[in-house]
Design a protein around this motif. Structure first.
Motif, PDB file in Angstrom:
ATOM      1  N   THR A 157      26.724  27.547  17.489  1.00  0.00           N
ATOM      2  CA  THR A 157      26.798  26.974  17.045  1.00  0.00           C
ATOM      3  C   THR A 157      26.282  26.821  15.501  1.00  0.00           C
ATOM      4  O   THR A 157      26.227  26.557  14.503  1.00  0.00           O
ATOM      5  N   HIS A 158      24.867  28.088  15.342  1.00  0.00           N
ATOM      6  CA  HIS A 158      24.252  28.559  14.271  1.00  0.00           C
ATOM      7  C   HIS A 158      24.746  28.681  13.702  1.00  0.00           C
ATOM      8  O   HIS A 158      25.187  28.491  12.495  1.00  0.00           O
ATOM      9  N   GLY A 159      26.566  29.656  14.145  1.00  0.00           N
ATOM     10  CA  GLY A 159      27.923  30.040  12.471  1.00  0.00           C
ATOM     11  C   GLY A 159      28.002  28.776  11.552  1.00  0.00           C
ATOM     12  O   GLY A 159      28.036  29.084  10.356  1.00  0.00           O
ATOM     13  N   GLY A 201      14.972  26.545  14.348  1.00  0.00           N
ATOM     14  CA  GLY A 201      14.859  25.892  15.878  1.00  0.00           C
ATOM     15  C   GLY A 201      14.154  24.966  16.215  1.00  0.00           C
ATOM     16  O   GLY A 201      12.600  24.582  15.765  1.00  0.00           O
ATOM     17  N   ASP A 202      14.162  24.577  17.671  1.00  0.00           N
ATOM     18  CA  ASP A 202      13.512  23.762  18.218  1.00  0.00           C
ATOM     19  C   ASP A 202      11.900  24.542  18.700  1.00  0.00           C
ATOM     20  O   ASP A 202      11.301  23.908  18.813  1.00  0.00           O
ATOM     21  N   GLY A 203      12.230  25.155  19.195  1.00  0.00           N
ATOM     22  CA  GLY A 203      10.850  25.476  19.923  1.00  0.00           C
ATOM     23  C   GLY A 203       9.882  26.004  18.209  1.00  0.00           C
ATOM     24  O   GLY A 203       9.127  26.516  18.485  1.00  0.00           O
ATOM     25  N   ASP A 204      11.246  26.411  17.380  1.00  0.00           N
ATOM     26  CA  ASP A 204      10.263  27.066  15.632  1.00  0.00           C
ATOM     27  C   ASP A 204      10.283  25.438  15.708  1.00  0.00           C
ATOM     28  O   ASP A 204       8.305  26.031  15.208  1.00  0.00           O
ATOM     29  N   LEU A 205      10.218  24.756  15.430  1.00  0.00           N
ATOM     30  CA  LEU A 205      10.011  23.114  14.207  1.00  0.00           C
ATOM     31  C   LEU A 205       9.406  22.305  15.390  1.00  0.00           C
ATOM     32  O   LEU A 205       8.125  22.095  14.770  1.00  0.00           O
ATOM     33  N   GLY A 260      13.689  32.848  15.737  1.00  0.00           N
ATOM     34  CA  GLY A 260      14.382  32.423  17.325  1.00  0.00           C
ATOM     35  C   GLY A 260      16.000  33.323  16.858  1.00  0.00           C
ATOM     36  O   GLY A 260      15.897  34.027  16.363  1.00  0.00           O
ATOM     37  N   CYS A 261      16.746  32.471  17.405  1.00  0.00           N
ATOM     38  CA  CYS A 261      18.366  33.479  17.100  1.00  0.00           C
ATOM     39  C   CYS A 261      18.297  33.490  15.938  1.00  0.00           C
ATOM     40  O   CYS A 261      19.322  35.136  15.431  1.00  0.00           O
ATOM     41  N   ALA A 262      17.829  32.242  14.814  1.00  0.00           N
ATOM     42  CA  ALA A 262      18.664  32.848  13.507  1.00  0.00           C
ATOM     43  C   ALA A 262      17.457  33.219  13.150  1.00  0.00           C
ATOM     44  O   ALA A 262      17.759  33.507  11.548  1.00  0.00           O
ATOM     45  N   TYR A 274      14.954  27.352  24.379  1.00  0.00           N
ATOM     46  CA  TYR A 274      14.868  28.334  23.558  1.00  0.00           C
ATOM     47  C   TYR A 274      15.401  29.354  24.012  1.00  0.00           C
ATOM     48  O   TYR A 274      16.217  30.370  24.804  1.00  0.00           O
ATOM     49  N   GLY A 275      16.503  29.411  22.435  1.00  0.00           N
ATOM     50  CA  GLY A 275      17.223  31.051  23.151  1.00  0.00           C
ATOM     51  C   GLY A 275      17.308  32.247  23.217  1.00  0.00           C
ATOM     52  O   GLY A 275      17.377  33.256  23.611  1.00  0.00           O
ATOM     53  N   MET A 276      16.590  32.842  21.864  1.00  0.00           N
ATOM     54  CA  MET A 276      16.346  34.182  21.952  1.00  0.00           C
ATOM     55  C   MET A 276      15.521  34.535  23.499  1.00  0.00           C
ATOM     56  O   MET A 276      16.375  35.481  23.301  1.00  0.00           O
TER      57      MET A 276
HETATM   58  C1  LIG Z   1       3.554  33.570  18.132  1.00  0.00           C
HETATM   59  C2  LIG Z   1       5.424  33.679  18.700  1.00  0.00           C
HETATM   60  N1  LIG Z   1       5.214  33.171  20.174  1.00  0.00           N
HETATM   61  C3  LIG Z   1       6.705  33.509  20.748  1.00  0.00           C
HETATM   62  C4  LIG Z   1       7.540  34.891  20.111  1.00  0.00           C
HETATM   63  C5  LIG Z   1       8.815  34.872  21.113  1.00  0.00           C
HETATM   64  N2  LIG Z   1      10.170  34.160  20.535  1.00  0.00           N
HETATM   65  C6  LIG Z   1      10.651  34.228  19.750  1.00  0.00           C
HETATM   66  S1  LIG Z   1      11.889  32.993  18.964  1.00  0.00           S
HETATM   67  C7  LIG Z   1      11.574  31.770  20.627  1.00  0.00           C
HETATM   68  C8  LIG Z   1      12.044  30.856  20.660  1.00  0.00           C
HETATM   69  C9  LIG Z   1      13.065  30.257  19.771  1.00  0.00           C
HETATM   70  O1  LIG Z   1      13.507  29.016  19.982  1.00  0.00           O
HETATM   71  P1  LIG Z   1      14.148  28.136  19.351  1.00  0.00           P
HETATM   72  O2  LIG Z   1      13.127  28.028  17.941  1.00  0.00           O
HETATM   73  O3  LIG Z   1      14.282  26.998  19.653  1.00  0.00           O
HETATM   74  O4  LIG Z   1      15.121  28.973  18.503  1.00  0.00           O
HETATM   75  P2  LIG Z   1      17.015  29.809  19.108  1.00  0.00           P
HETATM   76  O5  LIG Z   1      16.668  31.032  19.527  1.00  0.00           O
HETATM   77  O6  LIG Z   1      17.156  28.784  20.474  1.00  0.00           O
HETATM   78  O7  LIG Z   1      17.961  29.154  18.104  1.00  0.00           O
HETATM   79  C10 LIG Z   1       9.687  32.801  21.013  1.00  0.00           C
HETATM   80  C11 LIG Z   1       9.115  31.858  21.824  1.00  0.00           C
HETATM   81  C12 LIG Z   1       6.973  35.408  19.023  1.00  0.00           C
HETATM   82  N3  LIG Z   1       8.258  35.851  17.943  1.00  0.00           N
HETATM   83  N4  LIG Z   1       6.166  34.817  17.663  1.00  0.00           N
END
Ligand SMILES: Cc1ncc(C[n+]2csc(CCOP(=O)(O)OP(=O)(O)O)c2C)c(N)n1
Ligand code: SF4
Lengths: 245, 352
Positions: A23-25, A93-97, A51-53, A125-127
């Motif tokens: 659903t990112h698209g 993304g959720d990991g990011d935010l 993240g994936c985006a 964590y998608g990516m």
């Molecule tokens: C400082 C740092 N730690 C870890 C990473 C590895 N990393 C890349 S994307 C990601 C998680 C992304 O997950 P999310 O924000 O939920 O986005 P999604 O991919 O699900 O859209 C992580 C941990 C990084 N790039 N930089």
């Protein structure tokens, strides 16, 4: 022949790299359409997350800044403060935010930064290949909670809208879902409202979009959308959490 | 007209006069006067000041503001500079200009709040991840700090990389009479064609980014950065020499310690010891040639490197001297400062 649908000019012609059914698209299209329909095309700066985006800067047809993991709202603060006339959005993304960037988002919200944050909550964590996210549901499996998230071991999912709504800085906070056509339409309305509040300088705005990650959830795209609707919405109810006059 | 100013405040004022219109910081001793000064001064000149939630956020705000082509800076001290390393690496990768001030305190860990020079490696060798450098200055007094700060944004924009001013608690806290330069007219500053404005579409789109997934592309970008560093080495390398003409013992030190070492040279000369001093002003690029030229002189017997650390710059000194002469070390650490007498005694011990 009459044109009944046209891709928004606010997306480039670069093909999305997202997995089928992701659903990112959809989220990208909604944000891009909202920018075009509101006439912000020559006055908008986007911040891409890690993240994936991460490649969002290849897709949004506007000036873009790629931020470090979790720092998009701090970067957005910097650019908005020096260019207050710009519409500035951060896509995270959720990991990011909600994990690595939790301090940045809480303080951007508390300061009432006049930015719009598009928060993609796909509970994983998608990516990086499907590890547990701060929003992973109890019982949901991931590569770092293989038996399913156990709240005693792994803690509980973080409800970002509810948390940020306790602050005085936000002007508009809504949670939407990208699970079916009617909720997608509602999601677009929410994005437009957030942008409008930003334009009026009312304060911080955030739209959380419950999203799917069929690849890492190991589900078909259909099943994944059902999971958004039936499982995610139980923990993350939709609605407006903050709206100032 | 000269004005009596504290180092930290003089640096802040020089930054404003150099066109700094965005400051992001987080409190930490011994640099608090910089954000405190900026909090009202930016307001006066129509700039931006944000007290960020952390140094991580502050450097990322700098990243955002610098992306818009605005002269942006941050300041901190050692533990805070450690937190900024991620952002510094991204700023270098994204080829953005900015200025970072580090009023170094002792470490590792929480360390202490007294002056130190133990962040030299972090400043000149990297600190964050990846292949990058910054233009690093080690000013020895308040006037020199002001002069360097006044040009720092021009240099940062020229080489599209951060400029770091590596000071210490002494430099930030001491008061000296300074001549402040005139206020630059920011409307006359060069426009940065790479900056985001919100107006870009299609081919005119501006992207600020440090992600290059193709190895060949990243290699090319990295070579571009290093070509700039080579250019920087040609144009910006600076050092000061004092009484080196006939010197047999060459003292070397940077920053405030460079100044203390100068007094030591005078005292040694009074005692009949032919001492001289070389003080690097740029720490990266390091003035290696000046050292090598001295090392080649027959009169020169040895170098003594004086630092407020266990010996960091000495590695660059040794590389520059290249085995031609002996390089000895004298230093104090933990926040202890050396006096001219301390240096004199250390030299006398060596020459005996
Ligand atoms: C400082 C740092 N730690 C870890 C990473 C590895 N990393 C890349 S994307 C990601 C998680 C992304 O997950 P999310 O924000 O939920 O986005 P999604 O991919 O699900 O859209 C992580 C941990 C990084 N790039 N930089
Ligand atoms: S891994 Fe998940 S979030 Fe990432 S593109 Fe694929 S489906 Fe979307």
């Amino acid at each position: 022949m009459a044109t009944v649908f046209k891709k928004t000019q606010m997306l480039t012609d670069t093909p999305f790299h997202y997995c089928p059914g992701c659903t990112h698209g959809i989220a990208h299209r909604l944000v891009a359409e909202a920018i075009e329909e509101m006439g912000f095309q020559n006055n908008v700066i986007g911040i891409a997350p890690v993240g994936c985006a991460v490649f969002a800067y290849n897709y949004f047809n506007c000036d873009m800044i790629e931020a470090a993991h979790g720092r998009a709202s701090a970067v957005a603060t910097g650019v908005k403060r020096v260019n207050p006339q710009n519409i500035v959005f951060a896509y995270q993304g959720d990991g990011d935010l909600a994990s690595i960037g939790m301090a940045e988002i809480v303080h951007a919200a508390a300061r009432g930064e006049k930015i719009t944050v598009i928060f993609i909550n796909n509970a994983i964590y998608g990516m990086t290949g499907g590890q547990m996210a701060p929003t992973t549901l109890e019982g949901q499996k991931s590569t770092t909670c293989v038996y399913g998230r156990d709240s005693l071991l792994n803690g509980n999912p973080i409800k970002v809208c509810e948390l940020l709504a306790t602050l005085d800085g936000p002007a508009y906070i809504e949670r939407v879902a990208l699970s079916d056509a009617s909720s997608v339409r509602k999601a677009k309305k929410a994005v437009k409202k957030a942008f409008e509040y930003q334009r009026q300088g009312k304060g911080f705005t955030l739209v959380e979009m419950l999203s799917s990650c069929p690849t890492n959830w190991k589900m078909t795209p259909d099943k994944a959308l059902e999971y958004v609707k039936n499982d995610m919405q139980k923990i993350f109810p939709l609605g407006v959490f903050k709206e100032v006059e | 007209m000269k004005k009596l100013m504290k180092g930290n405040e003089a640096i802040a004022e020089a930054a404003v006069r150099a066109g700094c219109r965005a400051f992001f910081g987080y409190p930490i001793t011994p640099q608090n006067e910089i954000p405190e000064y900026m909090s009202w001064r930016q307001n006066e000149v129509g700039g931006t000041f944000v007290q960020a939630e952390s140094e991580v956020a502050a450097i990322n705000m700098v990243y955002g503001a610098a992306s818009a082509g605005v002269r942006a800076m941050t300041s901190s001290s050692s533990p805070g500079i450690s937190l900024k390393q991620e952002g510094i690496s991204y700023i270098c990768g994204a080829e953005l200009p900015c200025v970072i001030v580090n009023m170094v305190r002792s470490g590792p860990g929480l360390g202490g709040i007294q002056p130190a020079q133990s962040d030299y490696f972090q400043a000149v060798k990297g600190g964050g991840h990846g292949d990058y450098h910054m233009l690093v200055y080690g000013p020895s007094g308040v006037q020199e700090s002001v002069d360097i700060m006044y040009q720092a944004f021009d240099k940062a924009e020229k080489y599209r990389c951060p400029v770091m001013i590596l000071g210490d608690g002494m430099l930030g806290q001491m008061m000296e009479a300074v001549e402040l330069p005139e206020m630059k007219d920011i409307s006359k500053l060069p426009k940065q064609e790479w900056a985001v404005t919100g107006k870009g579409r299609g081919k005119t789109r501006k992207i600020i980014n440090s992600l290059y997934i193709q190895p060949d592309e990243l290699e090319e970008v990295t070579h571009r950065l290093f070509d700039r560093y080579a250019e920087m080495a040609k144009n910006e390398t600076a050092s000061e020499e004092y009484m080196t003409q006939d010197a047999e013992i060459i003292l070397t030190a940077y920053g405030t310690v460079g100044r203390i070492a100068k007094s030591a040279v005078n005292m040694l000369r009074e005692k009949g010891i032919k001492a001289g001093l070389i003080r690097p002003i740029t720490l990266y690029p390091f003035p290696s040639k000046a050292y090598n030229d001295l090392a080649k002189k027959d009169a020169v017997k040895q170098f003594i490197c004086v630092e407020l650390s266990m010996g960091q710059m000495i590695e660059d000194v040794k590389l520059a001297v290249n085995g031609l002469k002996e390089v000895k070390f004298y230093g104090r650490t933990g926040g202890n400062v050396v006096s001219p007498e301390d240096i004199v005694n250390a030299v006398i011990k060596e020459v005996k």
